[in-house]
Scaffold this motif. Structure first.
Motif, mmCIF file in Angstrom:
data_model
loop_
_atom_site.group_PDB
_atom_site.id
_atom_site.type_symbol
_atom_site.label_atom_id
_atom_site.label_comp_id
_atom_site.label_asym_id
_atom_site.label_seq_id
_atom_site.Cartn_x
_atom_site.Cartn_y
_atom_site.Cartn_z
ATOM 1 N N HIS A 90 0.804 -1.221 0.000
ATOM 2 C CA HIS A 90 0.000 0.000 0.000
ATOM 3 C C HIS A 90 0.842 1.277 0.000
ATOM 4 O O HIS A 90 1.918 1.335 0.592
ATOM 5 C CB HIS A 90 -0.911 0.035 1.226
ATOM 6 C CG HIS A 90 -1.787 -1.173 1.367
ATOM 7 N ND1 HIS A 90 -1.295 -2.410 1.709
ATOM 8 C CD2 HIS A 90 -3.127 -1.330 1.225
ATOM 9 C CE1 HIS A 90 -2.283 -3.286 1.761
ATOM 10 N NE2 HIS A 90 -3.396 -2.661 1.459
ATOM 11 N N THR A 123 -5.415 4.971 -3.446
ATOM 12 C CA THR A 123 -5.531 5.486 -2.077
ATOM 13 C C THR A 123 -6.890 6.139 -1.832
ATOM 14 O O THR A 123 -7.101 6.757 -0.787
ATOM 15 C CB THR A 123 -4.412 6.502 -1.791
ATOM 16 O OG1 THR A 123 -4.453 7.558 -2.766
ATOM 17 C CG2 THR A 123 -3.053 5.829 -1.835
ATOM 18 N N TYR A 126 -1.840 -5.355 -6.350
ATOM 19 C CA TYR A 126 -2.299 -4.233 -5.524
ATOM 20 C C TYR A 126 -3.668 -3.751 -6.012
ATOM 21 O O TYR A 126 -4.569 -3.466 -5.216
ATOM 22 C CB TYR A 126 -1.262 -3.110 -5.586
ATOM 23 C CG TYR A 126 -1.497 -1.930 -4.663
ATOM 24 C CD1 TYR A 126 -2.513 -1.919 -3.700
ATOM 25 C CD2 TYR A 126 -0.673 -0.803 -4.743
ATOM 26 C CE1 TYR A 126 -2.701 -0.837 -2.861
ATOM 27 C CE2 TYR A 126 -0.852 0.282 -3.905
ATOM 28 C CZ TYR A 126 -1.866 0.273 -2.974
ATOM 29 O OH TYR A 126 -2.047 1.352 -2.146
ATOM 30 N N HIS A 135 -7.055 -3.766 -3.904
ATOM 31 C CA HIS A 135 -7.875 -2.569 -3.711
ATOM 32 C C HIS A 135 -9.331 -2.830 -4.099
ATOM 33 O O HIS A 135 -10.262 -2.418 -3.392
ATOM 34 C CB HIS A 135 -7.298 -1.421 -4.535
ATOM 35 C CG HIS A 135 -7.997 -0.114 -4.332
ATOM 36 N ND1 HIS A 135 -7.985 0.553 -3.129
ATOM 37 C CD2 HIS A 135 -8.752 0.652 -5.174
ATOM 38 C CE1 HIS A 135 -8.677 1.675 -3.233
ATOM 39 N NE2 HIS A 135 -9.158 1.750 -4.459
#
Length: 376
Positions: free
Chosen positions: A164, A204, A255, A259
């Motif tokens: 992350h 994010t 990733y 997410h």
């Protein structure tokens, strides 16, 4: 996990439990059977300079390359102090020289570089380590210790195991662009870097579903990875920065999957995250920092050698990679209170009768450890 603005806690007892190396767990031992296995800990004060009360651990740590330190709750300030003292013991007595946090791989690299470049330990932590720790008052002694060690002959490096980007995706994207500018052999158009920046921003943001140009963003990131792979060599002066980015870019598709699973919720996200964390720990030890001895700082639920409700966790993966050279130290407590940033303060209830914590609390031992390896 959410960042905390401050952590403050007073615990009546801080109890250290050491699951045995062969994978047995505390549930297999009745509390009434363990009192002969209890060894008092003189203090959890991280500024104390003596480790005589911890030296009974020496034989258990012989030949170990990785020690995982857990905690029951990220708002448990007493455990943070105790863990800091154990980090100092492992660093000064046993030569451990790499501290891997349950934090971002890229973030922690730049956090460590901040300290190496003359920044304070607090500045390094806030650049790299999750706010649940970097903004905790009880972590200040560890920040100061790492800063002092960085100026000495035996530094204790900071690293992260999470893929992350948490502490500042803009800073990380800027750093990659600066790296690309410095690698003259890399031919990466600005449009590709802009696509990478957009991808970092989305990763994010937990309020947006997958954008229509996600595949194009990933293609751009793949191109950047290939260029850095082609252009970079071990003779390059920023070699470590180069390979940390190559690792991150290599993991980007997973990733993205992670997410998307987080947006949907459920244990699939947990399983993938634990797998990636375990793989990153191995990568750090074998590729990024070969020869280093590592301390992993995370929650009990992550460091356990046994699966959690059937799900393999970080400690399970690490035990498979390093079956004879890894060791777990899990922390727990008896009673007290917790304050964690914007979360509501809460009181820790008395432990359940017949539990390990209840037996230890009743013993009158304020701080102690239990060698469950000895009890099997």
């Amino acid at each position: 996990m959410n960042a905390a603005s401050a952590v403050a806690i007073v615990m009546v007892a801080c109890l250290l439990v050491m699951p045995c190396s062969n994978g047995a767990i505390a549930a297999e031992i009745r509390p009434s059977d363990i009192m002969d296995l209890v060894t008092p800990i003189r203090t959890i004060d991280p500024t104390d300079k003596g480790f005589s009360d911890l030296r009974a651990l020496d034989p258990l740590l012989d030949g170990k390359r990785i020690v995982l330190l857990g905690e029951t709750d990220h708002g448990d300030g007493t455990t943070l102090l105790a863990k800091t003292r154990f980090v100092k013991y492992l660093h000064e007595v046993h030569g451990f020289d790499l501290l891997i946090f349950e934090s971002g791989l890229v973030d922690c690299y730049y956090g460590w570089q901040t300290v190496c470049d003359g920044g304070t330990g607090q500045e390094g932590f806030r650049r790299g380590v999750f706010g649940i720790w970097s903004q905790s008052r009880q972590m200040a002694p560890l920040m100061d210790y790492l800063e002092a060690a960085a100026r000495g002959s035996h530094p204790l490096l900071i690293a992260g195991m999470r893929v992350h980007l948490i502490t500042g995706w803009r800073k990380s994207a800027d750093a990659l662009e600066g790296l690309v500018d410095d690698v003259e052999e890399a031919e990466i158009p600005q449009t590709q870097l802009s696509a990478f920046r957009a991808l970092c921003r989305w990763l994010t943001d937990f309020s947006e579903s997958a954008p229509s140009d996600l595949s194009a963003w990933l293609a751009s990131s793949d191109l950047i990875e290939c260029e850095l792979e082609r252009a970079g060599t071990s003779a390059y002066p920023r070699w470590e920065e180069l390979i940390i980015w190559r690792r991150f870019l290599h993991l980007l598709p997973q990733y993205v999957t992670l997410h998307q699973l987080q947006l949907r919720g459920g244990f699939q996200e947990f399983q993938l995250s634990e797998k990636l964390d375990g793989e990153n720990i191995r990568w750090l030890l074998e590729v990024m920092y070969p020869g280093k001895k590592a301390i992993v700082w995370a929650a009990n639920a992550h460091v356990s050698r046994m699966p959690l409700d059937g799900y393999r966790v970080v400690g399970t993966h690490v035990a498979e990679y390093y079956p004879d050279s890894s060791f777990v130290i899990a922390f727990t407590g008896g009673r007290g209170g917790i304050s964690q940033g914007f979360f509501r303060d809460r009181t820790v209830p008395d432990p359940e009768p017949g539990s390990l914590e209840a037996a230890l609390l009743a013993s009158g031992c304020r701080h102690c450890y239990v060698n469950l390896h000895q009890g099997t």
